[in-house]
Design a protein around this motif. Sequence first.
Motif, PDB file in Angstrom:
ATOM      1  N   GLU A 173       0.808  -1.217   0.000  1.00 34.09           N
ATOM      2  CA  GLU A 173       0.000   0.000   0.000  1.00 34.09           C
ATOM      3  C   GLU A 173       0.842   1.268   0.000  1.00 34.09           C
ATOM      4  O   GLU A 173       0.391   2.333  -0.426  1.00 34.09           O
ATOM      5  N   ASN A 174       2.082   1.168   0.472  1.00 33.20           N
ATOM      6  CA  ASN A 174       2.960   2.334   0.544  1.00 33.20           C
ATOM      7  C   ASN A 174       3.819   2.536  -0.697  1.00 33.20           C
ATOM      8  O   ASN A 174       4.654   3.421  -0.728  1.00 33.20           O
ATOM      9  N   GLY A 175       3.634   1.694  -1.716  1.00 31.51           N
ATOM     10  CA  GLY A 175       4.371   1.880  -2.957  1.00 31.51           C
ATOM     11  C   GLY A 175       5.324   0.742  -3.246  1.00 31.51           C
ATOM     12  O   GLY A 175       5.093  -0.408  -2.881  1.00 31.51           O
ATOM     13  N   THR A 176       6.435   1.088  -3.892  1.00 36.37           N
ATOM     14  CA  THR A 176       7.425   0.106  -4.342  1.00 36.37           C
ATOM     15  C   THR A 176       8.668   0.184  -3.459  1.00 36.37           C
ATOM     16  O   THR A 176       9.158   1.277  -3.167  1.00 36.37           O
ATOM     17  N   HIS A 177       9.181  -0.979  -3.075  1.00 37.67           N
ATOM     18  CA  HIS A 177      10.337  -1.047  -2.188  1.00 37.67           C
ATOM     19  C   HIS A 177      11.410  -1.929  -2.817  1.00 37.67           C
ATOM     20  O   HIS A 177      11.126  -3.054  -3.247  1.00 37.67           O
ATOM     21  N   ILE A 178      12.630  -1.439  -2.866  1.00 42.72           N
ATOM     22  CA  ILE A 178      13.775  -2.217  -3.340  1.00 42.72           C
ATOM     23  C   ILE A 178      14.721  -2.397  -2.155  1.00 42.72           C
ATOM     24  O   ILE A 178      15.111  -1.420  -1.507  1.00 42.72           O
ATOM     25  N   MET A 179      15.082  -3.643  -1.889  1.00 42.74           N
ATOM     26  CA  MET A 179      15.851  -3.963  -0.697  1.00 42.74           C
ATOM     27  C   MET A 179      17.295  -4.321  -1.052  1.00 42.74           C
ATOM     28  O   MET A 179      17.630  -4.595  -2.205  1.00 42.74           O
ATOM     29  N   SER A 180      18.149  -4.345  -0.047  1.00 37.57           N
ATOM     30  CA  SER A 180      19.573  -4.607  -0.238  1.00 37.57           C
ATOM     31  C   SER A 180      19.812  -6.049  -0.689  1.00 37.57           C
ATOM     32  O   SER A 180      19.065  -6.958  -0.321  1.00 37.57           O
ATOM     33  N   PRO A 181      20.885  -6.284  -1.469  1.00 37.91           N
ATOM     34  CA  PRO A 181      21.187  -7.643  -1.932  1.00 37.91           C
ATOM     35  C   PRO A 181      21.840  -8.504  -0.852  1.00 37.91           C
ATOM     36  O   PRO A 181      21.892  -9.718  -0.981  1.00 37.91           O
ATOM     37  N   ASN A 182      22.350  -7.871   0.209  1.00 34.89           N
ATOM     38  CA  ASN A 182      23.020  -8.588   1.291  1.00 34.89           C
ATOM     39  C   ASN A 182      22.277  -8.356   2.605  1.00 34.89           C
ATOM     40  O   ASN A 182      21.464  -7.439   2.734  1.00 34.89           O
ATOM     41  N   ASP A 183      22.584  -9.175   3.600  1.00 35.22           N
ATOM     42  CA  ASP A 183      22.060  -8.989   4.955  1.00 35.22           C
ATOM     43  C   ASP A 183      23.169  -8.467   5.858  1.00 35.22           C
ATOM     44  O   ASP A 183      24.287  -9.001   5.852  1.00 35.22           O
ATOM     45  N   ILE A 184      22.849  -7.436   6.627  1.00 34.06           N
ATOM     46  CA  ILE A 184      23.767  -6.993   7.675  1.00 34.06           C
ATOM     47  C   ILE A 184      23.893  -8.105   8.715  1.00 34.06           C
ATOM     48  O   ILE A 184      22.916  -8.752   9.080  1.00 34.06           O
ATOM     49  N   CYS A 185      25.095  -8.315   9.221  1.00 34.68           N
ATOM     50  CA  CYS A 185      25.304  -9.206  10.360  1.00 34.68           C
ATOM     51  C   CYS A 185      26.535  -8.735  11.116  1.00 34.68           C
ATOM     52  O   CYS A 185      27.650  -8.814  10.607  1.00 34.68           O
ATOM     53  N   ILE A 186      26.317  -8.233  12.325  1.00 35.89           N
ATOM     54  CA  ILE A 186      27.479  -7.816  13.132  1.00 35.89           C
ATOM     55  C   ILE A 186      27.436  -8.478  14.508  1.00 35.89           C
ATOM     56  O   ILE A 186      27.787  -7.864  15.524  1.00 35.89           O
TER      57      ILE A 186
END
Length: 309
Positions: A216-229
């Motif tokens: 409902e809020n539009g289009t979202h493009i996400m990162s190709p990697n996952d953060i892990c620290i």
Amino acid sequence: MKKPELLVTPTSVDDIIPLAQAGADAFMIGEQRYGLRLAGEFDRAAVAKAIELAHDHGKKVYVAMNAIFHNEKIAELSDYVSFLSSVKADGIVFGDPAVLMTVREVAPEMKLHWNTETTGTNWYTCNYWGRKGAKRSVLAKEINMDAIIEMKEHAEVEIEVQVHGMTSMFQSKRSLLGNYFEYQGQSLEVSKSKYEKNMYLHDKERGNKYPIFEDENGTHIMSPNDICIIDELQDMIEAGVDSFKIEGILKSSEYLIEVTKLYRKAIDVCVEDPDQYEDLKTDLLEEIEKIQPDSRPLDTGFFFKETVY
């Protein structure tokens, strides 16, 4: 040292008890009408049930109202805030001042967390919103460890930092996918495409796949990697960062539970015996790598590099 809160975004009500048992201290939930990029859709009945279950286990629930609001939704905010107050939500996550003003009028006792996802880049801005009524500021994902530590040193509010999961790279209120498919002479149902896990923008040159969805809020493009620290928590814990967030968007319940267990162990050991954490942290990272999907490489995001805007 105090223990930071371990905050997780569950995919459904069914996740609440297993994640609580895995070591989560708090949850962020909501529905896409009012919240951005949630791991699962929680209607009012689900919100009420999640809060009940979490409170029974001594955990907190924060509800997302951090969408970008246009005029047509303003009239709804008061009723939704009243509902959240009635079911005893522990806080509301907001970015738009309209939510802050509504909470002041309708439920002034409600705790507020300021989160615009991108503009929490200096301690003065965090304190500005604190003086307006927010009790917590959520820091941008694009700032490095040194900046996080400096901001915590000067902050008059609680500080929340994402430590695991994917991040948002782009949002448009426009239905970019729907418009594209329509242009191609195809129809696309986008109302539930948020939960479609096999839609990507593929950068063949770099070998990256960027998850993409519409809601409902539009289009979202996400990162190709996952953060892990998980192996780099000590400086933030020693600095007193208040909350570590595990982002559950586009993740399975099983994955979230196992990651939560590992971060619970990392936090507890680091607080109680920093030397043991130093010995253990490489093993913790290796445990996450074992369950990490091949399509989602792990990295440290911007924690150890400068962002150039």
